[in-house]
Design a protein around this motif. Structure first.
Motif, PDB file in Angstrom:
ATOM      1  N   ASP A 174     -51.155  82.883  40.658  1.00 27.76           N
ATOM      2  CA  ASP A 174     -49.716  82.886  40.371  1.00 27.76           C
ATOM      3  C   ASP A 174     -49.402  82.403  38.959  1.00 27.76           C
ATOM      4  N   LYS A 175     -50.431  81.992  38.208  1.00 31.48           N
ATOM      5  CA  LYS A 175     -50.289  81.620  36.790  1.00 31.48           C
ATOM      6  C   LYS A 175     -49.321  80.462  36.561  1.00 31.48           C
ATOM      7  N   LYS A 176     -49.143  79.616  37.550  1.00 33.34           N
ATOM      8  CA  LYS A 176     -48.204  78.504  37.400  1.00 33.34           C
ATOM      9  C   LYS A 176     -48.570  77.641  36.200  1.00 33.34           C
ATOM     10  N   ASN A 177     -47.561  77.392  35.367  1.00 31.28           N
ATOM     11  CA  ASN A 177     -47.661  76.556  34.170  1.00 31.28           C
ATOM     12  C   ASN A 177     -48.460  77.198  33.037  1.00 31.28           C
ATOM     13  N   ALA A 178     -48.883  78.449  33.211  1.00 25.10           N
ATOM     14  CA  ALA A 178     -49.579  79.138  32.119  1.00 25.10           C
ATOM     15  C   ALA A 178     -48.562  79.614  31.089  1.00 25.10           C
ATOM     16  N   LEU A 179     -48.985  79.675  29.835  1.00 28.04           N
ATOM     17  CA  LEU A 179     -48.099  80.181  28.787  1.00 28.04           C
ATOM     18  C   LEU A 179     -47.843  81.669  29.001  1.00 28.04           C
ATOM     19  N   GLU A 229     -53.412  88.054  30.220  1.00 33.32           N
ATOM     20  CA  GLU A 229     -52.726  86.768  30.087  1.00 33.32           C
ATOM     21  C   GLU A 229     -51.725  86.516  31.210  1.00 33.32           C
ATOM     22  N   ALA A 230     -50.992  87.556  31.600  1.00 31.39           N
ATOM     23  CA  ALA A 230     -49.967  87.378  32.628  1.00 31.39           C
ATOM     24  C   ALA A 230     -50.453  87.772  34.016  1.00 31.39           C
ATOM     25  N   GLY A 231     -51.585  88.471  34.081  1.00 34.96           N
ATOM     26  CA  GLY A 231     -52.134  88.853  35.379  1.00 34.96           C
ATOM     27  C   GLY A 231     -51.310  89.895  36.104  1.00 34.96           C
ATOM     28  N   ILE A 232     -50.628  90.758  35.353  1.00 44.13           N
ATOM     29  CA  ILE A 232     -49.765  91.762  35.974  1.00 44.13           C
ATOM     30  C   ILE A 232     -50.489  93.101  35.980  1.00 44.13           C
ATOM     31  N   VAL A 233     -51.089  93.420  37.107  1.00 39.92           N
ATOM     32  CA  VAL A 233     -51.844  94.663  37.214  1.00 39.92           C
ATOM     33  C   VAL A 233     -51.398  95.503  38.403  1.00 39.92           C
ATOM     34  N   SER A 234     -50.425  95.009  39.166  1.00 38.34           N
ATOM     35  CA  SER A 234     -49.876  95.789  40.274  1.00 38.34           C
ATOM     36  C   SER A 234     -48.373  95.565  40.309  1.00 38.34           C
ATOM     37  N   TYR A 235     -47.674  96.508  40.908  1.00 41.92           N
ATOM     38  CA  TYR A 235     -46.215  96.492  40.854  1.00 41.92           C
ATOM     39  C   TYR A 235     -45.615  96.764  42.229  1.00 41.92           C
ATOM     40  N   LEU A 266     -41.055  84.242  37.212  1.00 43.11           N
ATOM     41  CA  LEU A 266     -40.042  83.309  36.729  1.00 43.11           C
ATOM     42  C   LEU A 266     -40.636  82.522  35.568  1.00 43.11           C
ATOM     43  N   VAL A 267     -39.966  82.581  34.404  1.00 47.57           N
ATOM     44  CA  VAL A 267     -40.455  81.916  33.193  1.00 47.57           C
ATOM     45  C   VAL A 267     -39.453  80.856  32.752  1.00 47.57           C
ATOM     46  N   ASP A 268     -39.961  79.664  32.471  1.00 48.00           N
ATOM     47  CA  ASP A 268     -39.141  78.598  31.892  1.00 48.00           C
ATOM     48  C   ASP A 268     -39.129  78.810  30.382  1.00 48.00           C
ATOM     49  N   MET A 269     -38.009  79.259  29.843  1.00 49.92           N
ATOM     50  CA  MET A 269     -37.940  79.621  28.434  1.00 49.92           C
ATOM     51  C   MET A 269     -37.898  78.409  27.515  1.00 49.92           C
ATOM     52  N   ARG A 270     -37.678  77.225  28.074  1.00 52.25           N
ATOM     53  CA  ARG A 270     -37.702  76.011  27.248  1.00 52.25           C
ATOM     54  C   ARG A 270     -39.128  75.657  26.842  1.00 52.25           C
ATOM     55  N   THR A 271     -40.070  75.993  27.710  1.00 54.56           N
ATOM     56  CA  THR A 271     -41.482  75.693  27.436  1.00 54.56           C
ATOM     57  C   THR A 271     -42.317  76.954  27.259  1.00 54.56           C
ATOM     58  N   ASN A 272     -41.692  78.101  27.553  1.00 54.26           N
ATOM     59  CA  ASN A 272     -42.378  79.398  27.543  1.00 54.26           C
ATOM     60  C   ASN A 272     -43.559  79.420  28.517  1.00 54.26           C
ATOM     61  N   ARG A 273     -43.398  78.702  29.633  1.00 56.36           N
ATOM     62  CA  ARG A 273     -44.452  78.662  30.646  1.00 56.36           C
ATOM     63  C   ARG A 273     -43.982  79.316  31.944  1.00 56.36           C
ATOM     64  N   ILE A 274     -44.953  79.853  32.667  1.00 55.10           N
ATOM     65  CA  ILE A 274     -44.664  80.545  33.918  1.00 55.10           C
ATOM     66  C   ILE A 274     -44.445  79.529  35.034  1.00 55.10           C
ATOM     67  N   VAL A 275     -43.302  79.623  35.689  1.00 51.97           N
ATOM     68  CA  VAL A 275     -43.029  78.780  36.854  1.00 51.97           C
ATOM     69  C   VAL A 275     -43.748  79.354  38.068  1.00 51.97           C
ATOM     70  N   ASN A 276     -43.641  80.659  38.231  1.00 52.36           N
ATOM     71  CA  ASN A 276     -44.380  81.367  39.276  1.00 52.36           C
ATOM     72  C   ASN A 276     -44.572  82.806  38.816  1.00 52.36           C
ATOM     73  N   GLY A 277     -45.817  83.264  38.836  1.00 54.48           N
ATOM     74  CA  GLY A 277     -46.122  84.586  38.297  1.00 54.48           C
ATOM     75  C   GLY A 277     -46.380  85.650  39.337  1.00 54.48           C
ATOM     76  N   ASN A 278     -46.127  85.327  40.600  1.00 56.53           N
ATOM     77  CA  ASN A 278     -46.367  86.325  41.651  1.00 56.53           C
ATOM     78  C   ASN A 278     -45.435  86.044  42.823  1.00 56.53           C
ATOM     79  N   ILE A 279     -44.154  86.335  42.624  1.00 52.39           N
ATOM     80  CA  ILE A 279     -43.127  86.010  43.615  1.00 52.39           C
ATOM     81  C   ILE A 279     -42.863  87.219  44.506  1.00 52.39           C
ATOM     82  N   LYS A 280     -42.837  87.001  45.796  1.00 52.24           N
ATOM     83  CA  LYS A 280     -42.413  88.048  46.722  1.00 52.24           C
ATOM     84  C   LYS A 280     -40.886  88.129  46.679  1.00 52.24           C
ATOM     85  N   ILE A 281     -40.350  89.333  46.736  1.00 50.07           N
ATOM     86  CA  ILE A 281     -38.907  89.508  46.632  1.00 50.07           C
ATOM     87  C   ILE A 281     -38.167  88.724  47.715  1.00 50.07           C
TER      88      ILE A 281
END
Length: 388
Positions: free
Chosen positions: A243-248, A347-353, A358-373
């Motif tokens: 889920d890339k949590k806290n990754a840039l 870097e973002a691990g986005i290979v399926s759609y 969700l990105v925190d733009m204050r730190t430019n870090r990923i809060v959660n990179g694989n959220i179910k709708i």
């Protein structure tokens, strides 16, 4: 899993006795449709070997060998398009230009010289004097014609089908730890789950079971080099699909509908959080979930901390533009130039759609990179409470 798929896998894993030898694959392509310019061999999970088709003929000389009681396989794609690497091919697959069930051509290596013919209309390969390949191709033809009955009768059970299919694959792979096909299939499935119609989310979720299967593959049989490739592919899979949590979050630039190129910071404006929907026009689930994403974005329209955007991963900008002309969205749409895709994918691990991030733009870090709708609203509520 259907009986058809089970039979295919049973045939593929049949053991073949042969002396160690290098292999040459050569043949011709025929059909009513125009003959493609290129044929690509897919190997080691994420590599391409390109050959030009000349006078409807092609040939490959492989370093691969056949040893006693082990059979291997090779996979091909024919196309007029030039794919300089596997990432380019992956984009074509994501956009629907390549359909694995329709376009992948597989052959079992059961002899030193493989003499074959490819029907360009059906994408069926015929191997001269090979009963094993003859049986497999008949089953492949049936499978392509009828597909999976479960998907035909109830599309809502797609996730259940994905889960069951992965489980069946692992059972079969565990039963044949000494087969080169087991190694090749496992390597390819880990590196590119979609080519086996397996959801990448299920691959990551079942990573412990997959690791057990990886460790069962007979290293002495496949050799240390292949074993290293397999272990590295597994490590990359875990890294990519997490889920890339806290990754840039990668520094990407986006193209707006009025052709302005913007940075992610410019897009987010004064909002603290950016809710991103990654999609492409050929993705059915993406289109199906757009109304729900639209509903959620409307529900939080008065929350200045949140900004909702959609990023198209279409390789052709015109496909994205044409789609938007015929569909209304209440959230902002951008297009990501495919030249940025390879680095972004890693870097973002986005290979399926679809993929929601969700990105925190204050730190430019990923809060959660694989959220179910279905979990997006709960996540946003928690974020707003934390920042109230």
């Amino acid at each position: 899993m259907t009986q058809v798929v089970k039979i295919i896998l049973f045939i593929i894993f049949c053991q073949v006795t042969a002396q160690a030898q290098e292999v040459t694959i050569y043949g011709n392509i025929y059909g009513k449709n125009p003959i493609p310019k290129y044929i690509y061999r897919l190997y080691e999970g994420s590599k391409l070997d390109q050959q030009q088709i000349v006078n409807k003929r092609f040939s490959f000389k492989l370093k691969k060998e056949i040893t006693k009681d082990i059979s291997g396989s090779e996979t091909f794609i024919v196309s007029d398009s030039i794919y300089k690497d596997f990432n380019a091919l992956n984009i074509a697959f994501s956009n629907g230009d390549i359909n694995p069930n329709r376009d992948l051509i597989s052959v079992i290596i059961d002899r030193k010289n493989i003499n074959c013919s490819i029907d360009n209309d059906t994408k069926i390969i015929y191997v001269k004097n090979s009963i094993l390949n003859e049986k497999m191709q008949k089953i492949v033809a049936i499978n392509r014609e009828f597909g999976d009955p479960l998907l035909q009768t109830d599309n809502s059970r797609q996730e259940e089908w994905d889960r069951n299919k992965l489980a069946q694959y692992l059972i079969i792979l565990n039963n044949y730890p000494q087969s080169l096909v087991s190694y090749e299939m496992l390597l390819s499935m880990i590196a590119n789950p979609s080519f086996y119609y397996v959801n990448s989310g299920h691959v990551y979720k079942n990573r412990e079971q997959i690791l057990n299967t990886v460790l069962r593959i007979d290293t002495a049989t496949i050799g240390s080099k292949k074993a290293t490739l397999l272990y590295n592919a597994y490590d990359n899979m875990v890294l990519t699909y997490s889920d890339k949590k806290n990754a840039l979050f990668p520094l990407i630039t986006l193209t707006s509908q009025n052709n302005k190129v913007k940075s992610l910071k410019e897009v987010s404006g004064n909002s603290n959080y950016l809710v991103i929907d990654f999609w492409h026009t050929a993705c059915g689930p993406c289109r199906q979930q757009h109304p729900e994403f639209s509903r959620i974005s409307k529900a939080y329209a008065d929350q200045s901390q949140l900004k909702f955007i959609s990023i198209s991963m279409d390789s052709k900008m015109q496909d994205w533009r044409l789609y938007l002309q015929n569909h209304n969205f209440n959230f902002i749409n951008y297009w990501l130039d495919s030249k940025q895709y390879p680095a972004f994918q890693v870097e973002a691990g986005i290979v399926s759609y679809p993929r929601y991030i969700l990105v925190d733009m204050r730190t430019n870090r990923i809060v959660n990179g694989n959220i179910k709708i279905e979990h997006l609203t709960t996540l946003l509520e928690n974020i707003l409470k934390e920042n109230s």
